[in-house]
Design an enzyme around this catalytic site. Structure first.
Site, short mmCIF file in Angstrom:
data_model
loop_
_atom_site.label_atom_id
_atom_site.label_comp_id
_atom_site.label_asym_id
_atom_site.label_seq_id
_atom_site.Cartn_x
_atom_site.Cartn_y
_atom_site.Cartn_z
N HIS A 110 0.80 -1.23 0.00
CA HIS A 110 0.00 0.00 0.00
C HIS A 110 0.84 1.28 0.00
O HIS A 110 0.55 2.23 0.74
CB HIS A 110 -0.96 0.00 1.20
CG HIS A 110 -2.04 -1.04 1.13
ND1 HIS A 110 -2.52 -1.56 -0.05
CD2 HIS A 110 -2.74 -1.69 2.11
CE1 HIS A 110 -3.47 -2.44 0.20
NE2 HIS A 110 -3.62 -2.57 1.49
N HIS A 179 -9.68 2.09 0.16
CA HIS A 179 -9.65 0.95 1.07
C HIS A 179 -10.80 1.00 2.09
O HIS A 179 -10.61 0.70 3.27
CB HIS A 179 -8.30 0.91 1.77
CG HIS A 179 -7.86 -0.46 2.19
ND1 HIS A 179 -8.65 -1.29 2.95
CD2 HIS A 179 -6.72 -1.14 1.94
CE1 HIS A 179 -8.00 -2.42 3.16
NE2 HIS A 179 -6.83 -2.36 2.55
N GLU A 310 -11.48 -3.64 -3.12
CA GLU A 310 -10.49 -2.67 -3.56
C GLU A 310 -10.26 -2.86 -5.06
O GLU A 310 -9.53 -3.76 -5.45
CB GLU A 310 -9.19 -2.86 -2.79
CG GLU A 310 -9.33 -2.74 -1.29
CD GLU A 310 -8.28 -3.58 -0.57
OE1 GLU A 310 -7.08 -3.27 -0.67
OE2 GLU A 310 -8.66 -4.57 0.10
C1 BGC Z 1 -4.58 -6.52 1.85
C2 BGC Z 1 -4.58 -7.20 3.19
C3 BGC Z 1 -4.19 -6.18 4.23
C4 BGC Z 1 -5.20 -5.05 4.18
C5 BGC Z 1 -4.90 -3.95 5.17
C6 BGC Z 1 -5.59 -5.42 1.89
O1 BGC Z 1 -5.57 -4.75 0.66
O2 BGC Z 1 -4.81 -7.39 0.79
O3 BGC Z 1 -3.66 -8.27 3.20
O4 BGC Z 1 -4.16 -6.74 5.50
O5 BGC Z 1 -5.22 -4.51 2.90
O6 BGC Z 1 -3.63 -3.46 5.00
#
Ligand code: BGC
Length: 346
Positions: A110, A179, A310
């Site tokens: 991310h 998210h 997402e």
């Molecule tokens: C990921 C997860 C992660 C979450 C929060 C999602 O996009 O695929 O593995 O724990 O985001 O960071």
């Protein structure tokens, strides 16, 4: 006259003393309302109607700025420069190697340690929404090129759209998403087991034990990942390996607007339909939430108390030649949109 009323207020300030604004986008018919922060482009609240009673807030988050300034699992945030994981935090562009900030086991997740979710974006109020802009400098978290990103939230009746655009000074991977953690029964409800979910994908990406795609593009047919017809999460989650869904589903790569998912909470009569121009959607059932965070209305958020859809490029695409192109080059424009539409079921 637009059918949406937009207002702005101060939500708080960062540790550096930067003011953070909150924009409220409210449909004139009193159905859907969205609250967006200039910090991280965070969708801090999203009210959606059901078959009875007033609309309820269907996204997890914090009541004040403090929660968002601490470490949190990207509640409602715009995620970038590259959403999801890049294996080992490494990639090459035109023969040159790059190393990113590592923040998730051996991988970069991310956008790195200080991703777009932590930036205070420049905000401009629109007739029916808010436009946020942020420039990520050359070398930010290890990424090449200065990236100018614009994210526009608009609310038209019962439809919230998020448009993501970016240009760069040097070739870089880009993958922007939102998210939001949804619970259509209302945020703070203990679990998502009563939700019925459909994902219109023929294929998904199996992952290794650090959640990096193996490279295989697998058919969903005859697997628990087949969500092409509606499934109740209570029935489906126990059939999965591991703690729940945390997988990318593969969509059309045409760049055209397509319906990719639908979620319904029959008890409240709340339905959300997701459309996108993106080639993938990560379905994540909040497997890592553990009830330790204190959110809005004093709620805590245990495992499986929300789900995320997402819309995105496929994880680690920059390292996988058989995945959709992940690179933005100077002179090109990155441009994707996702639409969340809320309807009431009888
Ligand atoms: C990921 C997860 C992660 C979450 C929060 C999602 O996009 O695929 O593995 O724990 O985001 O960071």
């Amino acid at each position: 006259m637009p059918n949406t009323r937009v207002s702005r207020e101060i939500f708080g300030e960062t540790a550096e003393g930067l003011a953070v604004e909150r924009f409220t986008l409210r449909a004139a018919d009193g159905g859907v309302a969205a609250k967006v922060l200039s910090l991280g482009g965070i969708l801090q609240a999203l009210e959606a109607p059901g078959k009875a009673g007033p609309p309820v807030d269907v996204v997890l988050g914090f009541p004040s700025i403090h929660g968002y300034l601490e470490k949190h699992p990207y509640f409602g945030a715009v995620v970038g420069r590259v959403a999801n994981r890049i294996a080992g935090g490494r990639f090459a562009v035109d023969g040159k190697d790059y190393t990113l900030a590592i923040n998730n086991g051996p991988n970069s997740l991310h956008g790195g340690i200080v991703g777009f979710d932590k930036a205070v974006w420049l905000a401009e109020q629109l007739e029916d929404g808010v436009r946020l802009t942020h420039t990520s400098p050359d070398g930010d978290e290890g990424y090449p090129g200065a990236l100018s990103a614009t994210v526009t939230y608009r609310l038209v009746d019962n439809k919230l759209s998020i448009n993501y655009r970016a240009t760069t000074t040097r070739t870089t991977p880009v993958n922007l998403t939102n998210h939001a953690y949804f619970n259509l029964a209302g945020q703070g409800s203990p679990d998502i087991y009563d939700h019925e979910v459909t994902i219109m994908a023929e294929e998904y990406l199996p992952v290794d034990d650090t959640v990096i795609p193996t490279g295989e593009v697998a058919a969903v047919k005859d697997t628990p990942f087949d969500l092409r017809s509606p499934v109740i999460l209570r029935d489906r989650l126990p059939q999965l390996p591991g703690d729940g869904f945390d997988h990318n589903f593969c969509l059309s790569q045409s760049g055209e607007r397509q319906t990719c998912a639908r979620a319904c909470h029959a008890g409240r009569g709340c339905v959300m339909t997701v459309e996108t121009t993106q080639p993938g959607v990560q379905f994540y059932t909040a497997n890592f939430l553990d009830g330790s965070l204190q959110g809005k209305d004093g709620c805590t958020y245990p495992r499986h108390s929300a789900f995320c859809l997402e819309t995105q490029n496929w994880p680690d695409a920059v390292n996988k030649p058989n995945f959709p192109n992940a690179l933005l080059r100077p002179g090109e424009e990155y441009n994707h949109t996702t639409w969340f539409t809320f309807t009431v079921s009888p």
